[in-house]
Write an enzyme that holds these catalytic residues in place. Structure first.
Site, PDB file in Angstrom:
ATOM      1  N   LYS A  62     -61.664  65.375   2.767  1.00  0.00           N
ATOM      2  CA  LYS A  62     -61.597  65.137   1.314  1.00  0.00           C
ATOM      3  C   LYS A  62     -62.754  65.864   0.608  1.00  0.00           C
ATOM      4  O   LYS A  62     -62.616  66.327  -0.513  1.00  0.00           O
ATOM      5  CB  LYS A  62     -61.658  63.634   1.028  1.00  0.00           C
ATOM      6  CG  LYS A  62     -60.643  62.786   1.818  1.00  0.00           C
ATOM      7  CD  LYS A  62     -59.342  62.612   1.077  1.00  0.00           C
ATOM      8  CE  LYS A  62     -58.373  61.627   1.702  1.00  0.00           C
ATOM      9  NZ  LYS A  62     -57.797  61.945   3.009  1.00  0.00           N
ATOM     10  N   GLU A  86     -58.593  59.378   6.985  1.00  0.00           N
ATOM     11  CA  GLU A  86     -57.184  59.733   6.938  1.00  0.00           C
ATOM     12  C   GLU A  86     -56.348  58.515   7.318  1.00  0.00           C
ATOM     13  O   GLU A  86     -56.865  57.538   7.834  1.00  0.00           O
ATOM     14  CB  GLU A  86     -56.892  60.852   7.951  1.00  0.00           C
ATOM     15  CG  GLU A  86     -57.688  62.115   7.736  1.00  0.00           C
ATOM     16  CD  GLU A  86     -57.342  62.817   6.443  1.00  0.00           C
ATOM     17  OE1 GLU A  86     -56.170  62.764   6.046  1.00  0.00           O
ATOM     18  OE2 GLU A  86     -58.242  63.386   5.819  1.00  0.00           O
TER      19      GLU A  86
HETATM   20  P1  ADP Z   1     -54.935  59.478   3.418  1.00  0.00           P
HETATM   21  O1  ADP Z   1     -55.673  60.560   4.111  1.00  0.00           O
HETATM   22  O2  ADP Z   1     -55.428  58.118   3.770  1.00  0.00           O
HETATM   23  O3  ADP Z   1     -53.456  59.626   3.531  1.00  0.00           O
HETATM   24  P2  ADP Z   1     -54.575  60.151   0.629  1.00  0.00           P
HETATM   25  O4  ADP Z   1     -55.490  60.959  -0.184  1.00  0.00           O
HETATM   26  O5  ADP Z   1     -53.274  60.772   0.982  1.00  0.00           O
HETATM   27  O6  ADP Z   1     -55.367  59.650   1.904  1.00  0.00           O
HETATM   28  O7  ADP Z   1     -54.307  58.785  -0.136  1.00  0.00           O
HETATM   29  C1  ADP Z   1     -53.501  57.769   0.401  1.00  0.00           C
HETATM   30  C2  ADP Z   1     -52.483  57.312  -0.634  1.00  0.00           C
HETATM   31  O8  ADP Z   1     -53.147  56.864  -1.813  1.00  0.00           O
HETATM   32  C3  ADP Z   1     -51.539  58.390  -1.085  1.00  0.00           C
HETATM   33  O9  ADP Z   1     -50.427  58.483  -0.233  1.00  0.00           O
HETATM   34  C4  ADP Z   1     -51.177  57.932  -2.484  1.00  0.00           C
HETATM   35  O10 ADP Z   1     -50.147  56.952  -2.425  1.00  0.00           O
HETATM   36  C5  ADP Z   1     -52.438  57.254  -2.975  1.00  0.00           C
HETATM   37  N1  ADP Z   1     -53.273  58.191  -3.745  1.00  0.00           N
HETATM   38  C6  ADP Z   1     -54.178  59.054  -3.236  1.00  0.00           C
HETATM   39  N2  ADP Z   1     -54.743  59.803  -4.196  1.00  0.00           N
HETATM   40  C7  ADP Z   1     -54.196  59.394  -5.344  1.00  0.00           C
HETATM   41  C8  ADP Z   1     -54.353  59.776  -6.713  1.00  0.00           C
HETATM   42  N3  ADP Z   1     -55.218  60.729  -7.058  1.00  0.00           N
HETATM   43  N4  ADP Z   1     -53.615  59.146  -7.642  1.00  0.00           N
HETATM   44  C9  ADP Z   1     -52.735  58.175  -7.295  1.00  0.00           C
HETATM   45  N5  ADP Z   1     -52.528  57.779  -6.036  1.00  0.00           N
HETATM   46  C10 ADP Z   1     -53.244  58.365  -5.067  1.00  0.00           C
END
Ligand code: ADP
Ligand code: MG
Length: 474
Positions: free
Chosen positions: A305, A368
């Site tokens: 990230k 993640e």
């Molecule tokens: P991970 O690596 O845990 O999958 P993500 O960045 O994909 O992390 O975030 C997990 C979930 O959180 C996403 O699948 C989404 O549903 C929600 N999410 C993440 N970033 C955002 C954002 N900027 N706005 C709205 N929802 C978000």
């Protein structure tokens, strides 16, 4: 966004009938998962959760996501080869985040020794949501790019058939014919097969590095079977097996259980809980080897990230992809606002802004797999607590994406059939292979649509929040 199923979504009898057909179709098609009660064997399985209806996706945004995937492949590959960038970008993070620090130590150790690996294979999935503007138009916004263990390319190869049948049962035969074919498993296998071939040993195998608990084994089997179809031998091993049975020869060829390994495909190893001391040693052994790692440790670091946040700084993409202004523009057009919380004036300002208006943001640690991010009141409380400590640096801040919800039914074993307000996340799989400095394969390999009820801020399919879906382009 258009709601194409408005007339059927409230017809209780039609929905009940269609749901029964859908569940049987999913089981027949192989949209399967092992159960929570019996995660170690396939004697008892169930269907993986999925939506009753395909969800509307704006065609232009879907095409935009496909069109930028080769650019993202190039970008990830470029980052993975840029030691200076990774070092600078992760310097603050590795001071406070032990997991990233441990990955980084292995990265440095492997570079110091000199890479034995000459063929590189990337399989990633770039995830997006459709941000709804004040005027009602939707924009494609990247959530993150997954450079390790991006899953559901197998099961999602089978959901379009299920949804096609459901639409027919509901009297939507014409609409059913518009659902797109989609087979990421085949695309991923093509990349793995190419890397295997370039490694250049007929008797070497592909090793899937798998978890202790393998509930999602059928998703992986889809890719495995594509490799067997090409007469490539596949073995499944855990870190523990590598620790006990793995070795390198003088040419740093990797042997596990007596078999030479050409490609290591990680479906594990992306969260701290995957590692104990022995597993870290196994990881180091794999990284030092000549085998093609998918991903190698540099590419895993490229998916953090913190790197994502750094990419959004003006000028960074241009430096990483010089002489590719069009790719840079396509990539940048998908970015949401991302902000550093590093110590200093910029971080102080953003922390204060988020505390004052927490609903505008998502707070993300270097993790993640879903369920780690913080939102709303919780975001405010945590940030308030850590705002003056170095711990702040282990997080990044991102603008919260606000999609337009649509009604759907989430089909889950042992759950009542009820209508939910839902939002979707589109993922595009990317595959590339590089031999030395020459990129020999660079493709988009298919898509994944996941949908969840709006009351859940976070979480994926494996986390039990989102379910598999199929895009219906509008
Ligand atoms: P991970 O690596 O845990 O999958 P993500 O960045 O994909 O992390 O975030 C997990 C979930 O959180 C996403 O699948 C989404 O549903 C929600 N999410 C993440 N970033 C955002 C954002 N900027 N706005 C709205 N929802 C978000
Ligand atoms: Mg994610």
């Amino acid at each position: 966004m258009a709601a194409p199923w408005r007339d059927v979504v409230r017809d209780a009898a039609a929905v009940r009938e269609a749901a029964a057909v859908a569940v049987d179709a999913a089981l027949l098609a192989g949209v399967l998962m092992r159960t929570g009660e019996q995660p170690h064997a396939s004697d008892v399985v169930n269907y993986a959760p999925f939506t009753l209806l395909p969800s509307a996706v704006p065609r232009a945004l879907f095409e935009q996501a496909y069109a930028v995937q080769q650019d993202f492949n190039l970008l990830v590959d470029a980052i993975s080869q840029n030691k200076e960038f990774l070092e600078q970008t992760l310097a603050s993070t590795i001071k406070v985040d032990d997991f990233t620090a441990q990955l980084f130590r292995i990265y440095m150790q492997v570079l110091e020794e000199g890479l034995a690996q000459t063929v590189f294979l990337g399989i990633n999935r770039s995830d997006y949501m459709f941000d709804c503007g004040l005027d009602g138009t939707a924009a494609l916004r990247q959530i993150e790019i997954n450079t390790i263990a991006a899953s559901f390319g197998g099961l999602t190869s089978r959901t379009a058939d299920v949804h096609r049948l459901v639409l027919k049962v509901l009297g939507k035969t014409e609409e059913a014919s518009h659902l797109l074919p989609n087979n990421p498993a085949k695309g991923l296998a093509l990349g793995i097969a190419k890397a295997w071939e370039l490694y250049g040993s007929q008797r070497a195998v592909v090793m899937f590095l798998v978890e202790e608990i393998q509930r999602n084994i059928f998703d992986q089997r889809c890719v495995e079977n594509e490799l067997w179809n090409r007469n490539i031998r596949v073995i499944r091993k855990r870190f523990r097996d590598v620790f006990e049975q793995g070795s390198l020869d003088a040419g740093r060829r990797l042997y596990v259980d007596g078999q030479e390994v050409a490609v290591v495909y990680y479906r594990e190893g992306y969260v701290p809980q995957n590692y104990d001391q022995q597993n870290w040693e196994a990881r180091l052994l794999l990284e030092r080897s000549r085998a093609v790692k998918c991903p190698d440790i540099a590419t895993q670091l490229a998916g953090t990230k913190k790197v994502q946040q750094e990419l959004s700084r003006p000028g960074t993409l241009e430096k990483l992809l010089p002489s590719r202004p069009e790719a840079v523009a396509r990539i940048r057009a998908t970015f949401a606002g991302l902000y550093s919380l590093d110590e200093g004036e910029e971080g102080d300002r953003m922390a204060a802004t988020a505390i004052a208006d927490p609903d505008r943001f998502v707070l993300k640690p270097q993790r993640e797999g879903g369920g780690n991010n913080l939102y709303g009141e919780e975001l405010r409380q945590v940030l308030e607590k850590i705002k003056d400590s170095p711990e702040r640096t282990s997080y990044i801040l991102m603008d919260k994406i606000k999609p337009q919800p649509a009604l759907n039914y989430l089909l889950r074993a042992h759950s009542p059939l009820q209508v939910s307000e839902c939002i979707s996340e589109l993922g595009i799989f990317g595959v590339y292979v590089r031999q030395g400095q020459e990129l020999v394969l660079n493709q988009a390999a298919g898509h994944l649509l996941r949908t969840k009820a709006i009351e859940h801020a976070d979480g994926g399919v494996a986390a039990g929040v989102a379910v598999l879906d199929t895009p219906y382009l509008v």
